[in-house]
Design a protein around this motif. Structure first.
Motif, PDB file in Angstrom:
ATOM      1  N   PHE A 106       0.842  -1.188   0.000  1.00  0.00           N
ATOM      2  CA  PHE A 106       0.000   0.000   0.000  1.00  0.00           C
ATOM      3  C   PHE A 106       0.879   1.240   0.000  1.00  0.00           C
ATOM      4  CE2 PHE A 106       0.515  -1.507   4.348  1.00  0.00           C
ATOM      5  CZ  PHE A 106       1.021  -0.386   4.993  1.00  0.00           C
ATOM      6  N   ASP A 107       0.287   2.360  -0.361  1.00  0.00           N
ATOM      7  CA  ASP A 107       1.007   3.626  -0.412  1.00  0.00           C
ATOM      8  C   ASP A 107       1.014   4.239   0.981  1.00  0.00           C
ATOM      9  OD1 ASP A 107       2.044   6.141  -0.857  1.00  0.00           O
ATOM     10  OD2 ASP A 107       0.367   6.836  -2.080  1.00  0.00           O
ATOM     11  N   PRO A 108       2.161   4.275   1.658  1.00  0.00           N
ATOM     12  CA  PRO A 108       2.190   4.822   3.009  1.00  0.00           C
ATOM     13  C   PRO A 108       1.813   6.301   3.073  1.00  0.00           C
ATOM     14  CG  PRO A 108       4.414   4.323   2.253  1.00  0.00           C
ATOM     15  CD  PRO A 108       3.471   3.825   1.209  1.00  0.00           C
ATOM     16  N   LEU A 109       2.030   7.021   1.974  1.00  0.00           N
ATOM     17  CA  LEU A 109       1.710   8.448   1.973  1.00  0.00           C
ATOM     18  C   LEU A 109       0.207   8.717   1.962  1.00  0.00           C
ATOM     19  CD1 LEU A 109       4.468   9.759  -0.458  1.00  0.00           C
ATOM     20  CD2 LEU A 109       4.472   9.733   2.053  1.00  0.00           C
ATOM     21  N   SER A 110      -0.572   7.749   1.525  1.00  0.00           N
ATOM     22  CA  SER A 110      -2.026   7.930   1.518  1.00  0.00           C
ATOM     23  C   SER A 110      -2.715   7.178   2.655  1.00  0.00           C
ATOM     24  CB  SER A 110      -2.604   7.493   0.172  1.00  0.00           C
ATOM     25  OG  SER A 110      -2.453   6.102   0.003  1.00  0.00           O
ATOM     26  N   LEU A 111      -1.945   6.499   3.499  1.00  0.00           N
ATOM     27  CA  LEU A 111      -2.533   5.675   4.557  1.00  0.00           C
ATOM     28  C   LEU A 111      -3.409   6.481   5.507  1.00  0.00           C
ATOM     29  CD1 LEU A 111      -2.882   2.922   5.844  1.00  0.00           C
ATOM     30  CD2 LEU A 111      -0.777   3.353   7.156  1.00  0.00           C
ATOM     31  N   ALA A 112      -2.977   7.631   5.930  1.00  0.00           N
ATOM     32  CA  ALA A 112      -3.771   8.442   6.862  1.00  0.00           C
ATOM     33  C   ALA A 112      -5.124   8.787   6.251  1.00  0.00           C
ATOM     34  CB  ALA A 112      -3.013   9.712   7.250  1.00  0.00           C
ATOM     35  N   ASP A 113      -5.134   9.146   4.975  1.00  0.00           N
ATOM     36  CA  ASP A 113      -6.399   9.472   4.311  1.00  0.00           C
ATOM     37  C   ASP A 113      -7.301   8.250   4.203  1.00  0.00           C
ATOM     38  OD1 ASP A 113      -5.743  12.154   4.027  1.00  0.00           O
ATOM     39  OD2 ASP A 113      -4.824  11.846   2.063  1.00  0.00           O
ATOM     40  N   VAL A 114      -6.728   7.103   3.928  1.00  0.00           N
ATOM     41  CA  VAL A 114      -7.504   5.852   3.855  1.00  0.00           C
ATOM     42  C   VAL A 114      -8.147   5.570   5.212  1.00  0.00           C
ATOM     43  CG1 VAL A 114      -7.342   3.341   3.604  1.00  0.00           C
ATOM     44  CG2 VAL A 114      -6.182   4.846   1.970  1.00  0.00           C
ATOM     45  N   LEU A 115      -7.366   5.697   6.284  1.00  0.00           N
ATOM     46  CA  LEU A 115      -7.899   5.448   7.628  1.00  0.00           C
ATOM     47  C   LEU A 115      -9.021   6.429   7.964  1.00  0.00           C
ATOM     48  CD1 LEU A 115      -4.634   4.686   9.630  1.00  0.00           C
ATOM     49  CD2 LEU A 115      -6.266   3.054   8.648  1.00  0.00           C
ATOM     50  N   ARG A 116      -8.817   7.680   7.639  1.00  0.00           N
ATOM     51  CA  ARG A 116      -9.866   8.684   7.913  1.00  0.00           C
ATOM     52  C   ARG A 116     -11.155   8.346   7.153  1.00  0.00           C
ATOM     53  NH1 ARG A 116      -5.278  12.213   7.060  1.00  0.00           N
ATOM     54  NH2 ARG A 116      -4.536  12.898   9.084  1.00  0.00           N
ATOM     55  N   GLU A 117     -11.020   7.954   5.904  1.00  0.00           N
ATOM     56  CA  GLU A 117     -12.201   7.630   5.095  1.00  0.00           C
ATOM     57  C   GLU A 117     -12.930   6.407   5.651  1.00  0.00           C
ATOM     58  OE1 GLU A 117     -13.222   6.118   0.604  1.00  0.00           O
ATOM     59  OE2 GLU A 117     -11.496   7.443   0.861  1.00  0.00           O
ATOM     60  N   ILE A 118     -12.189   5.357   5.991  1.00  0.00           N
ATOM     61  CA  ILE A 118     -12.809   4.148   6.557  1.00  0.00           C
ATOM     62  C   ILE A 118     -13.491   4.482   7.874  1.00  0.00           C
ATOM     63  CG2 ILE A 118     -12.339   1.857   7.535  1.00  0.00           C
ATOM     64  CD1 ILE A 118     -12.095   1.867   4.525  1.00  0.00           C
ATOM     65  N   HIS A 119     -12.845   5.260   8.697  1.00  0.00           N
ATOM     66  CA  HIS A 119     -13.411   5.628   9.993  1.00  0.00           C
ATOM     67  C   HIS A 119     -14.686   6.445   9.814  1.00  0.00           C
ATOM     68  CE1 HIS A 119     -13.679   7.975  13.795  1.00  0.00           C
ATOM     69  NE2 HIS A 119     -13.536   6.758  14.283  1.00  0.00           N
ATOM     70  N   ALA A 120     -14.666   7.367   8.877  1.00  0.00           N
ATOM     71  CA  ALA A 120     -15.837   8.209   8.639  1.00  0.00           C
ATOM     72  C   ALA A 120     -17.010   7.405   8.099  1.00  0.00           C
ATOM     73  CB  ALA A 120     -15.481   9.334   7.665  1.00  0.00           C
ATOM     74  N   ASP A 121     -16.697   6.412   7.250  1.00  0.00           N
ATOM     75  CA  ASP A 121     -17.753   5.584   6.647  1.00  0.00           C
ATOM     76  C   ASP A 121     -18.206   4.460   7.579  1.00  0.00           C
ATOM     77  OD1 ASP A 121     -17.562   7.139   4.401  1.00  0.00           O
ATOM     78  OD2 ASP A 121     -16.407   5.663   3.240  1.00  0.00           O
ATOM     79  N   GLY A 122     -17.263   4.034   8.467  1.00  0.00           N
ATOM     80  CA  GLY A 122     -17.496   2.849   9.294  1.00  0.00           C
ATOM     81  C   GLY A 122     -18.498   3.006  10.329  1.00  0.00           C
TER      82      GLY A 122
END
Length: 122
Positions: A106-122
């Motif tokens: 995975f792209d470590p530079l986009s990991l924070a954004d991925v986590l934020r999106e999953i958390h917001a949708d979850g």
């Protein structure tokens, strides 16, 4: 958001720690074994979980079951991280209760954004 990240590969744990360092809205706890994760899961202290699928037992699927069977955590987002990612495998993980699948590498530079999106949708 408090995130528990579990992967038995120390290089990946280090990469995730570096990628999320300085993200003020993400508090990361990273462990390198399913056994260590089990104690963390039962603490109820996390907002979301990221589990490597393929680890020595308890593996990511077993950790996913532990989260989903714990009333304090059952509704929290769980992101499964795996190198064996294809449409059928991803659907199987979602059917088992995963919120989503993060393919390795995975792209470590986009990991924070991925986590934020999953958390917001979850």
């Amino acid at each position: 958001m408090k995130v528990l990240f579990v992967d038995n590969e120390t290089d990946i744990v280090t990469l995730v720690e570096l990628a999320l360092d300085g993200e003020d809205d993400i508090e990361l706890t990273a462990v390198t074994s399913g056994e260590a994760a089990m104690g963390e899961i039962t603490s109820g202290a996390y907002d979301m979980f990221v589990f490597d699928l393929m680890m020595p037992p308890p593996d990511g699927r077993q950790l996913l079951r532990a989260v989903r069977s714990d009333p304090a955590n059952a509704g929290k987002p769980v992101l499964m991280c795996t190198a064996k990612s294809d449409a059928v495998a991803n659907d199987d993980l979602r059917d088992a209760g995963a919120t989503d699948v993060l393919p390795k590498p995975f792209d470590p530079l986009s990991l924070a954004d991925v986590l934020r999106e999953i958390h917001a949708d979850g």
